[in-house]
Design a protein around this motif. Structure first.
Motif, PDB file in Angstrom:
ATOM      1  N   THR A  52       0.817  -1.198   0.000  1.00 24.72           N
ATOM      2  CA  THR A  52       0.000   0.000   0.000  1.00 24.72           C
ATOM      3  C   THR A  52       0.860   1.261   0.000  1.00 24.72           C
ATOM      4  O   THR A  52       2.085   1.205   0.100  1.00 24.72           O
ATOM      5  N   SER A  99      -2.839  -0.393  -8.625  1.00 24.66           N
ATOM      6  CA  SER A  99      -4.245  -0.575  -8.271  1.00 24.66           C
ATOM      7  C   SER A  99      -4.719   0.604  -7.431  1.00 24.66           C
ATOM      8  O   SER A  99      -3.969   1.111  -6.601  1.00 24.66           O
ATOM      9  N   MET A 101      -7.437   0.093  -5.571  1.00 25.48           N
ATOM     10  CA  MET A 101      -7.983  -0.582  -4.402  1.00 25.48           C
ATOM     11  C   MET A 101      -7.851  -2.092  -4.582  1.00 25.48           C
ATOM     12  O   MET A 101      -8.245  -2.636  -5.611  1.00 25.48           O
ATOM     13  N   LEU A 102      -7.307  -2.759  -3.578  1.00 26.01           N
ATOM     14  CA  LEU A 102      -7.226  -4.211  -3.620  1.00 26.01           C
ATOM     15  C   LEU A 102      -8.539  -4.817  -3.128  1.00 26.01           C
ATOM     16  O   LEU A 102      -9.106  -4.365  -2.134  1.00 26.01           O
ATOM     17  N   ARG A 103      -8.972  -5.865  -3.833  1.00 27.79           N
ATOM     18  CA  ARG A 103     -10.174  -6.579  -3.409  1.00 27.79           C
ATOM     19  C   ARG A 103      -9.884  -8.065  -3.239  1.00 27.79           C
ATOM     20  O   ARG A 103     -10.101  -8.642  -2.178  1.00 27.79           O
ATOM     21  N   ASN A 104      -9.422  -8.683  -4.303  1.00 27.28           N
ATOM     22  CA  ASN A 104      -9.270 -10.136  -4.308  1.00 27.28           C
ATOM     23  C   ASN A 104      -7.825 -10.601  -4.418  1.00 27.28           C
ATOM     24  O   ASN A 104      -7.573 -11.810  -4.495  1.00 27.28           O
ATOM     25  N   LEU A 105      -6.886  -9.668  -4.477  1.00 26.34           N
ATOM     26  CA  LEU A 105      -5.476 -10.021  -4.659  1.00 26.34           C
ATOM     27  C   LEU A 105      -5.298 -10.884  -5.910  1.00 26.34           C
ATOM     28  O   LEU A 105      -4.665 -11.954  -5.876  1.00 26.34           O
ATOM     29  N   ASP A 106      -5.877 -10.418  -7.007  1.00 28.58           N
ATOM     30  CA  ASP A 106      -5.642 -11.072  -8.288  1.00 28.58           C
ATOM     31  C   ASP A 106      -5.505 -10.009  -9.372  1.00 28.58           C
ATOM     32  O   ASP A 106      -5.617  -8.811  -9.098  1.00 28.58           O
ATOM     33  N   GLN A 107      -5.269 -10.455 -10.593  1.00 28.29           N
ATOM     34  CA  GLN A 107      -4.953  -9.500 -11.660  1.00 28.29           C
ATOM     35  C   GLN A 107      -6.087  -8.525 -11.914  1.00 28.29           C
ATOM     36  O   GLN A 107      -5.846  -7.414 -12.387  1.00 28.29           O
ATOM     37  N   ASP A 109      -7.617  -6.766  -9.881  1.00 28.36           N
ATOM     38  CA  ASP A 109      -7.511  -5.602  -9.005  1.00 28.36           C
ATOM     39  C   ASP A 109      -6.677  -4.487  -9.621  1.00 28.36           C
ATOM     40  O   ASP A 109      -6.713  -3.357  -9.145  1.00 28.36           O
ATOM     41  N   PHE A 110      -5.897  -4.807 -10.656  1.00 27.59           N
ATOM     42  CA  PHE A 110      -4.896  -3.878 -11.169  1.00 27.59           C
ATOM     43  C   PHE A 110      -5.307  -3.308 -12.523  1.00 27.59           C
ATOM     44  O   PHE A 110      -5.682  -4.052 -13.433  1.00 27.59           O
TER      45      PHE A 110
END
Length: 123
Positions: A52, A99, A101-107, A109-110
Motif C-alpha cells: 500500500t 491498483s 484498491m485491492l479486493r481479491n489479490l488477483d490480476q 484488481d490492477f
C-alpha cells in the motif's frame, strides 16, 4: 493512468537472487497500491505481492512468502521486488502493476501494467 517500466529480470541459477525494479510516471505514484504478478508459460497471471501507499500493508502469495520482499520508494516513484532462494518454478514474465484498491489479490484488481520482464531460473 500511471506508466510503469520494469527492469532487472534475467537468467539465474536455482537458489540465486534477483531484484526487480519498476519505475512509475504519470499520475501521483504514491496514491496507488503497487503490486507484482507473474505469468508462467501456459498459465494465468498470478498475484505475487502488493504494497500500500505507506508500506503499512503488504500482501504476499503463499508461493513466495518468506522468499520475496516487496518495497517501495515514493520519493523515487519506484517499487521493488527482491527475490531470494529462486526456484525453477519461479520462471515467468514478471509484471509491475498499479491498483486504486485491492479486493481479491488477483490480476483483476490492477488497472495499469508494465510491459513485463522475463525471469528464468535454471535448475
Amino acid at each position: 493512468q500511471v506508466q510503469l517500466v520494469e527492469s532487472g529480470g534475467g537468467l539465474v541459477q536455482a537458489g540465486g537472487s534477483l531484484r526487480l525494479s519498476c519505475a512509475a510516471s504519470g499520475r501521483t505514484f504514491s496514491s496507488f497500491v503497487m503490486g507484482w504478478l507473474r505469468q508462467a508459460p501456459g498459465k494465468e497471471r498470478e498475484f505475487l505481492a502488493a504494497i500500500t501507499w505507506t508500506g503499512g500493508n503488504i500482501y504476499y502469495a503463499d508461493s513466495v512468502k518468506g522468499r520475496f520482499t516487496i518495497s517501495r520508494d515514493n520519493a523515487k516513484n519506484t517499487v521493488y521486488l527482491q527475490m531470494n532462494s529462486l526456484k525453477p518454478e519461479d520462471t515467468g514474465v514478471y509484471y509491475c502493476a498499479a491498483s486504486v484498491m485491492l479486493r481479491n489479490l488477483d490480476q483483476a484488481d490492477f488497472g495499469s501494467w508494465g510491459q513485463g520482464t522475463q525471469v528464468t531460473v535454471s535448475s
